[in-house]
Design an enzyme around this catalytic site. Structure first.
Site, short mmCIF file in Angstrom:
data_model
loop_
_atom_site.label_atom_id
_atom_site.label_comp_id
_atom_site.label_asym_id
_atom_site.label_seq_id
_atom_site.Cartn_x
_atom_site.Cartn_y
_atom_site.Cartn_z
N GLU A 1 -0.77 -1.45 -3.14
CA GLU A 1 -1.23 -0.64 -4.27
C GLU A 1 -1.22 -1.47 -5.54
O GLU A 1 -0.33 -2.32 -5.74
CB GLU A 1 -0.34 0.60 -4.43
CG GLU A 1 -0.83 1.60 -5.47
CD GLU A 1 -0.05 2.91 -5.39
OE1 GLU A 1 0.18 3.41 -4.27
OE2 GLU A 1 0.35 3.42 -6.46
N GLU B 1 -1.13 3.00 -14.99
CA GLU B 1 -0.70 4.36 -15.28
C GLU B 1 -0.49 4.49 -16.79
O GLU B 1 0.27 3.73 -17.38
CB GLU B 1 0.59 4.70 -14.54
CG GLU B 1 0.42 4.79 -13.04
CD GLU B 1 1.71 5.14 -12.32
OE1 GLU B 1 1.69 6.04 -11.46
OE2 GLU B 1 2.75 4.51 -12.63
#
Length: 293
Positions: free
Chosen positions: A106, A110
């Site tokens: 991943e 964010e």
């Protein structure tokens, strides 16, 4: 004399070429549905200008999100995003790549919401083989709610580079020789979502989402995807080594880019797992490749 001058020029050219790196290629803006599809709460996605702009909406009932149609092994991926304005505490706007298994890879952007007047925090993270805990956090040096800004990832066999507009904010080098797993054999989809995370997002969960300010809206455009498309089961890219991002000038940052990265580290970084000695007794091996630690 001419021969000597020619030889000198050849030496200078060779030295310069060895030090050359390049910025990723200019993204190509396309409509949303060329590369992406909604994943949940489709009634909270609003399409503008024929799908060239998409607005995600979060209220007390649900957030929403979308993902790419295909999965990719390496490439250059970018999104223009205008973040939630005003009091966005408790909300998270995410743009990331992820594989679909338990030991997943991943690559995360964010954006952690804030109280009005406080700066947005951008958190990045890298998971490899299911292991994450590689958070870095920065304050953005502009107001990301006033206009669109580009957030992009260049991912190849040598590094994962995160960019805000044209400024590199993080580089995660392939440190397989140090015993660190590197994302290289799990195709990943791209995702984006807007959701409530007031249990941790703002001041460690001390600031809760003010639902009287809902709906919260994040806007997207660009939708650039330039990657090696592969099935979820594929372990390699069929054109590995032949794509532009495989070439020598994209295997590292150049000197000017490293100066910009050093500026981000010095002026805007508020957390780096590589320097968190309270959390980790020993520095992670890959941190040895981080020039600013």
């Amino acid at each position: 004399m001419k021969a000597t001058a020619g030889a000198l020029l050849a030496v200078v050219a060779a030295v310069l070429l060895r030090g050359v790196a390049a910025a990723p290629r200019k993204p190509v803006d396309v409509p949303f549905d060329k590369n992406y599809v909604p994943t949940w709460a489709q009634d909270h996605i609003h399409y503008v200008n024929g799908g060239r702009e998409v607005q995600l909406s979060l209220d007390k009932t649900t957030g929403t999100g979308f993902q790419t149609r295909g999965s990719y092994l390496f490439g250059h991926f970018s999104m223009h995003i205008k973040l939630v304005g005003g009091d966005s505490a408790g909300t998270v706007t995410a743009f990331y790549l992820s594989s679909q298994n338990s030991e997943h890879d991943e690559i995360d952007f964010e954006f952690l919401g804030n109280r009005t007047g406080q700066p947005y925090i951008l958190q990045t993270n890298v998971f490899s083989g299911g292991k994450g805990d590689r958070e870095q956090r920065i304050y953005l040096w502009f107001d990301p709610t006033k206009d669109y800004h580009s957030y992009s990832v260049l991912w190849n066999l040598y590094m994962i580079a995160f960019f805000v507009d044209d400024t590199p904010i993080r580089v995660f080098k392939n440190s397989k020789d140090l015993g660190v797993r590197y994302p290289f054999d799990q195709p990943m989809k791209l995702y984006s979502s807007l959701w409530n995370a007031d249990d941790w997002a703002t001041r460690g969960g001390r600031e809760k989402t003010d639902w009287s300010k809902a709906p919260f809206v994040a806007s997207y455009r660009g939708f650039h995807v330039d990657g090696c498309e592969a099935s979820a089961e594929a372990k390699f890219c069929a054109t590995q080594g032949a794509r532009w991002w495989d070439q020598p000038e994209f295997q590292d940052l150049d000197a000017a880019q490293y100066r910009r990265l050093a500026w981000v580290r010095k002026e805007h970084t508020i957390y780096n797992y590589c320097t968190d000695h309270d959390r980790y007794a020993a520095m992670a091996p890959e941190c040895k490749r981080d020039r600013d630690v």
